[in-house]
Design an enzyme around this catalytic site. Structure first.
Site, PDB file in Angstrom:
ATOM      1  N   LYS A  55       1.544 -18.403  -0.048  1.00 29.23           N
ATOM      2  CA  LYS A  55       0.741 -19.225  -0.779  1.00 29.23           C
ATOM      3  C   LYS A  55       1.425 -19.964  -1.922  1.00 29.23           C
ATOM      4  CE  LYS A  55      -3.762 -17.987   0.768  1.00 29.23           C
ATOM      5  NZ  LYS A  55      -3.649 -16.600   0.962  1.00 29.23           N
TER       6      LYS A  55
ATOM      7  N   GLU B 178      -9.643 -22.526  -5.805  1.00 33.17           N
ATOM      8  CA  GLU B 178     -10.515 -21.333  -5.497  1.00 33.17           C
ATOM      9  C   GLU B 178      -9.738 -20.237  -5.062  1.00 33.17           C
ATOM     10  OE1 GLU B 178      -9.312 -23.800  -3.622  1.00 33.17           O
ATOM     11  OE2 GLU B 178      -8.803 -22.306  -1.872  1.00 33.17           O
TER      12      GLU B 178
ATOM     13  N   SER C 106       2.859 -12.734   6.596  1.00 35.26           N
ATOM     14  CA  SER C 106       2.524 -13.618   5.485  1.00 35.26           C
ATOM     15  C   SER C 106       2.563 -13.023   4.144  1.00 35.26           C
ATOM     16  CB  SER C 106       1.089 -14.239   5.926  1.00 35.26           C
ATOM     17  OG  SER C 106       0.227 -13.156   5.902  1.00 35.26           O
TER      18      SER C 106
HETATM   19  C1  LIG Z   1      -4.634 -16.045   2.010  1.00 32.76           C
HETATM   20  C2  LIG Z   1      -3.400 -15.281   2.957  1.00 32.76           C
HETATM   21  C3  LIG Z   1      -3.837 -15.467   4.365  1.00 32.76           C
HETATM   22  C4  LIG Z   1      -4.860 -16.483   4.874  1.00 32.76           C
HETATM   23  O1  LIG Z   1      -4.568 -17.646   4.527  1.00 32.76           O
HETATM   24  P1  LIG Z   1      -3.997 -18.692   5.489  1.00 32.76           P
HETATM   25  O2  LIG Z   1      -4.230 -20.120   5.042  1.00 32.76           O
HETATM   26  O3  LIG Z   1      -4.979 -18.700   6.837  1.00 32.76           O
HETATM   27  O4  LIG Z   1      -2.368 -18.444   5.757  1.00 32.76           O
HETATM   28  C5  LIG Z   1      -2.974 -14.711   5.076  1.00 32.76           C
HETATM   29  N1  LIG Z   1      -2.094 -13.873   4.539  1.00 32.76           N
HETATM   30  C6  LIG Z   1      -2.017 -13.894   3.100  1.00 32.76           C
HETATM   31  C7  LIG Z   1      -0.853 -12.694   2.579  1.00 32.76           C
HETATM   32  C8  LIG Z   1      -2.776 -14.350   2.458  1.00 32.76           C
HETATM   33  O5  LIG Z   1      -2.382 -14.053   1.125  1.00 32.76           O
END
Ligand SMILES: *Cc1c(COP(=O)(O)O)cnc(C)c1O
Length: 397
Positions: A89, A111, A377
């Site tokens: 993010k 948000e 992610s």
């Molecule tokens: C917020 C988040 C997601 C989901 O958000 P996307 O916009 O679909 O990427 C996935 N993995 C992590 C670690 C997150 O913090």
């Protein structure tokens, strides 16, 4: 086939900007300038310098040897969990704070669901000395208490949202209301590839650094030139679109998004929007939305706060409809088990969101010469309560 945004802000029949009249000046101004601002060499230089020196990019493309051995194909983890603040993010937050500065905005709103976007936004606001207000559903504030404390320590105001089901979609509604009340001095940093045009395209551009790096790291560090497939979890879809972006026009690379099935696709408690949604409008764009027969938005359910959202980015809706990307889903239970497996086999505790992508790997069809890249992610520190509860339950059987 064109997978990118058109001049009207659409991806095929999805996208656009369905917004209240009060927001039209803000959104129109953003639409008119975002490409020019982002593409400016000085902007790009500052963005990439911060990604390198502050975020810690490039993130490693790590060959997961023990997990690969078990799966029967070579698996590479794109380590977004090693970014500053622990997830992908921050890439978008850095891009958008630079944009806000250039637009002369003095106040940031955001948000957040899992709190990761809130933390990323609070972080870049502290970095730039800009006021920050984060809206967060009350339920999520309990589920993700450590992230609330982080945002507060970074100087942000966290506003609890008590309306609706008190989760991410309600927080997004409140942030929109704030923006309507403060159109002049405030920029709204949306945390995923959702919202009215230009957000989905803008967020994709900032997150596409993920696939840009995969594109050169794979041939530079491995015997392979292109991935066989790229796998990522999909909430709103920002880490997935970032991992897909530079491969959209390379059809030999399979793109797979993994949604949260929650308690099961047909349990009535699911967040698998592409599997179970229909066309509708949510948070300013035409996309797939989980809704009742008469068009009421239904509550999403996922154990992971970051995937607990009844919509999905319009570009993903388009990629699903055209067949360029394929979307699958896994349940809460499968995700929990996959997180434990990664911890034991590779010494990496993933975020619960990421664990959904990991849970799909066992079903994935690839051979011993097919390099598979998974977008890791985020890291799992924020999810330790859910993991230990699951572990206790497993042990008591
Ligand atoms: C917020 C988040 C997601 C989901 O958000 P996307 O916009 O679909 O990427 C996935 N993995 C992590 C670690 C997150 O913090």
């Amino acid at each position: 086939m064109n997978y990118n945004v058109d001049t009207r802000g659409f991806f095929g029949s999805f996208g656009g900007a369905y917004i209240p009249e009060m927001l039209v000046p803000n959104i129109t101004a953003l639409q008119a300038c975002y490409r020019e601002v982002i593409e400016e060499p000085a902007f790009q230089a500052e963005f990439h310098q911060l990604l390198r020196d502050y975020v810690g990019r490039p993130t490693p493309l790590y060959p997961a040897r023990r997990l690969s051995k078990k799966l029967g194909y070579p698996l590479f983890l794109k380590r977004e969990d090693l970014n500053h603040t622990g997830a992908h993010k921050i890439n978008n937050a850095v891009g958008q704070i630079l944009l806000a500065q250039r637009l002369g905005k003095r106040r940031i709103i955001a948000e957040t669901g899992a709190g990761q976007h809130g933390v990323a936004t609070a972080t870049v606001c502290a970095l730039m000395g800009i006021e920050c207000v984060v809206y967060m559903g009350e339920i999520d504030m309990h589920r993700q208490a450590p992230n609330v404390q982080r945002m507060q320590m970074l100087g942000a105001t966290v506003r609890a949202v008590n309306s609706g089901s008190r989760v991410l979609k309600d927080a997004a509604n409140e942030a929109m209301r704030d923006w309507i009340a403060n159109p002049e001095d405030t920029h709204y940093i949306i945390g995923s590839a959702v919202g009215p045009h230009p957000y989905p395209d803008m967020v994709m551009r900032f997150q596409s650094v993920i696939s840009e790096e995969i594109r050169w790291q794979l041939p530079a560090q491995t015997p392979y030139t292109l991935p066989h497939s790229i796998i990522a979890c999909v909430g709103g879809g920002s880490n997935a679109i970032g991992a897909f972006a530079r491969f959209l026009d390379t059809p030999e690379v399979a793109l797979i998004g993994v949604e949260a099935a929650g308690k099961g696709l047909d349990s009535g408690e699911t967040a698998a929007t592409i599997a179970r949604g229909r066309e509708g409008v949510l948070h300013g764009s035409r996309t797939l939305v989980m809704q009742t027969a008469d068009g009421q938005i239904t509550e999403a359910h996922s154990i992971s706060a970051g995937l607990d959202y009844p919509g999905v980015g319009p570009q993903h809706a388009h990629l699903a409809r055209t067949g360029r990307a394929r979307y699958v889903s896994v349940t809460d239970e499968q995700a929990l088990a996959a997180a434990h497996e990664l911890a034991r086999l590779e010494g990496i505790i993933p975020a619960l969101e990421t664990a959904h992508a990991l849970a799909y790997l066992a079903e994935h069809d690839a051979g011993p010469d097919d390099p598979v890249v998974l977008c890791l992610s985020g890291r799992g520190d924020k999810d330790m309560a859910a993991y230990s509860e699951h572990h206790r339950k497993e042990m008591s059987f």
